[in-house]
Design an enzyme around this catalytic site. Sequence first.
Site, PDB file in Angstrom:
ATOM      1  N   SER A  68       0.839  -1.189   0.000  1.00  0.00           N
ATOM      2  CA  SER A  68       0.000   0.000   0.000  1.00  0.00           C
ATOM      3  C   SER A  68       0.877   1.242   0.000  1.00  0.00           C
ATOM      4  O   SER A  68       2.012   1.215   0.476  1.00  0.00           O
ATOM      5  CB  SER A  68      -0.921   0.007   1.227  1.00  0.00           C
ATOM      6  N   ASP A  69       0.348   2.318  -0.551  1.00  0.00           N
ATOM      7  CA  ASP A  69       1.049   3.583  -0.525  1.00  0.00           C
ATOM      8  C   ASP A  69       0.027   4.702  -0.565  1.00  0.00           C
ATOM      9  O   ASP A  69      -1.085   4.519  -1.073  1.00  0.00           O
ATOM     10  CB  ASP A  69       2.020   3.724  -1.699  1.00  0.00           C
TER      11      ASP A  69
END
Length: 192
Positions: A68-69
Amino acid sequence: MPRLILGSTSPYRRELLTRLRIAFDVVAPEVDETPLAGEAPADLARRLALAKAHAVATQHPDAVVIGSDQVADLHGQPLGKPGDHARATAQLRAMRGQTVVFQTALSVVHAAQSFAQTALVPVQVRFRDLEDAEIEAYLQAEQPYDCAGSAKSEGLGIVLLDAITSDDPTALIGLPLIQTSRMLRAAGVKLL
């Protein structure tokens, strides 16, 4: 059920994933997070989420890996983690009275099953027209230097905001759990 790995060093993502009450390990992805020239914030978030998931899945092909980012998007300009007080002050001054889109991207990869999905969950955040004294008081109290956009909505940072609009309330904290649950089920992970 396959082993589950969170490919992230974020304590916020780790804390969010524990809400699903499933066992998981944490592995730090080795990914260069430098934006590409002219890369839009949403594209950057998507690319990094997938790169993080693939980096860990390469080491653990039998595991389901979450990457995730999040990139704060101020009128098409990416705002990352400030890292220090001066940059956090500058970010909050730039965002006062503005709507910022927090582009939260999520990837789930299970290399052994040739499974890969990526999704983007945007969150619109309208900041109040903040006074310099409010910005300084907030930063002294919470020191959110490791958060994209310099504010923690789950903490005192909520007082900086006028509105939050999203399909997934956990996306703003860094891991959209509704989308994560959907993608984990598709990858064969049983959640209940």
